[in-house]
Design an enzyme around this catalytic site. Structure first.
Site, short mmCIF file in Angstrom:
data_model
loop_
_atom_site.label_atom_id
_atom_site.label_comp_id
_atom_site.label_asym_id
_atom_site.label_seq_id
_atom_site.Cartn_x
_atom_site.Cartn_y
_atom_site.Cartn_z
N HIS A 46 9.28 -3.97 53.70
CA HIS A 46 8.81 -2.58 53.63
C HIS A 46 9.51 -1.66 54.62
O HIS A 46 9.20 -0.46 54.67
CB HIS A 46 7.30 -2.52 53.86
CG HIS A 46 6.51 -3.13 52.73
ND1 HIS A 46 6.52 -2.63 51.45
CD2 HIS A 46 5.71 -4.23 52.68
CE1 HIS A 46 5.75 -3.37 50.66
NE2 HIS A 46 5.25 -4.36 51.39
N ARG A 71 11.24 -10.44 58.43
CA ARG A 71 10.47 -10.65 57.19
C ARG A 71 11.43 -10.38 56.04
O ARG A 71 12.00 -9.29 55.93
CB ARG A 71 9.26 -9.72 57.09
CG ARG A 71 8.60 -9.89 55.70
CD ARG A 71 7.20 -9.37 55.63
NE ARG A 71 7.11 -7.92 55.58
CZ ARG A 71 5.98 -7.28 55.29
NH1 ARG A 71 4.86 -7.95 55.04
NH2 ARG A 71 5.95 -5.96 55.27
N GLU A 147 -1.50 -13.67 51.14
CA GLU A 147 -1.93 -12.30 50.84
C GLU A 147 -2.41 -12.13 49.40
O GLU A 147 -2.27 -11.06 48.83
CB GLU A 147 -0.85 -11.27 51.22
CG GLU A 147 0.59 -11.62 50.89
CD GLU A 147 1.61 -10.61 51.45
OE1 GLU A 147 1.23 -9.63 52.10
OE2 GLU A 147 2.79 -10.83 51.20
N ASP A 173 -2.40 -6.47 51.46
CA ASP A 173 -2.25 -7.04 50.11
C ASP A 173 -3.41 -7.99 49.80
O ASP A 173 -3.87 -8.05 48.65
CB ASP A 173 -0.92 -7.77 49.98
CG ASP A 173 0.23 -6.80 49.73
OD1 ASP A 173 0.05 -5.89 48.90
OD2 ASP A 173 1.29 -6.95 50.35
C1 3PY Z 1 0.05 -6.71 54.29
O1 3PY Z 1 -0.87 -6.28 54.99
O2 3PY Z 1 -0.06 -6.97 53.09
C2 3PY Z 1 1.34 -6.93 54.90
O3 3PY Z 1 2.21 -7.47 54.27
C3 3PY Z 1 1.55 -6.45 56.30
O4 3PY Z 1 2.82 -6.07 56.52
MG MG Z 2 1.89 -7.58 52.23
#
Ligand code: 3PY
Ligand code: MG
Length: 263
Positions: A46, A71, A147, A173
């Protein structure tokens, strides 16, 4: 090979703090590295930059004392290998939903015969040292991002994957996947319950648990819950909060509302 200081702290059961780079400024990544953080992660998923910029950002981090991590955008062994070649000492991989994906992540971070990483250590050799190829497998950290509800369903298998250093929760997420709004604090009860389970499952399996947090207050609470690696927002969210607080103080107006998503 140069020691992975974040790995040593985690092995000593220390609570560690990780910075998050989302803008293309090697100088800013260097500043973060000198800010008392144990590691700094260059976020290709991101962050507002591409792979070419990531090399300079990792150089910025490694100019200071924090451990450089990255990442990746997705589970892709070629890109993961390239980030390691660029000097990352840890990979945080988004959306690891299955045990097969977790195994593929670990394999991408290791040379044969243990893994599938291709040889060409490039900057890794400069930052790590001449014995890089023999020591890299045991030096580099691999974090599987949890996530989604699918990842929760497969959690016990994922945490048991040999060689995985830890899981890293993406709470935004994860909240979306659980049908909740991202960026809430306090967290919705369903998300909190999932976090309790993630900490317990990872520690029972002998691995670490990291998490992205919206701010310092939530990071403290999540450290108390048992998380080993806390990320108290991105470079941009921290800067924006500080500027908004100063503007409010100068104008004597209401402080900012807070409650962002950490971005
Ligand atoms: C999330 O909170 O989904 C993330 O990937 C944090 O960067
Ligand atoms: Mg995420």
């Amino acid at each position: 090979m140069r020691e992975n200081l974040l790995k040593r702290l985690l092995e000593d059961n220390s609570t560690t703090i990780n910075g998050w780079v989302s803008v293309d400024s090697p100088y800013l990544s260097e500043v973060l590295s000198y800010s008392g953080l144990n590691s700094v992660t260059v976020d290709l998923q991101h962050g507002m930059f591409g792979f070419g910029a990531a090399v300079g950002l990792l150089q910025g981090v490694s100019a200071g004392p924090a451990t450089p991590m990255a990442r990746c955008v997705t589970l892709d062994s070629a890109t993961i290998g390239k980030l390691l070649d660029a000097g990352a000492y840890g990979i945080i991989c988004p959306a690891i939903d299955t045990v097969e994906q977790a195994r593929a992540l670990v394999a991408a971070c290791r040379y044969p015969p243990r893994g599938v990483r291709s040889f060409g250590p490039a900057r890794g050799l400069l930052y790590g040292g001449s014995d890089y190829v023999t020591a890299a497998d045991s030096t580099i950290l691999s974090w599987a991002m949890i996530e989604s509800v699918t990842a929760l369903a497969n959690l016990d298998e994922i945490v048991a994957v040999p060689g995985l250093s830890g899981v890293f929760v993406g709470p935004n997420d994860l909240a979306l996947s659980l049908g909740e709004r991202p960026g809430q604090w306090p967290l919705p009860a369903t998300v909190w319950a999932a976090l309790e389970r993630i900490v317990s499952a990872s520690h029972s399996a002998g691995i670490k648990a990291g998490i992205f947090c919206v701010d310092a207050e939530s990071a403290r609470a999540l450290a108390e819950l048992g998380f080993d690696l806390l990320t108290p927002g991105t470079d941009v969210s921290i800067l924006r909060a500080a500027v908004e607080d100063r503007v409010a103080a100068i104008r004597d107006s209401a402080p900012r509302q807070g409650g962002g998503s950490g971005y």
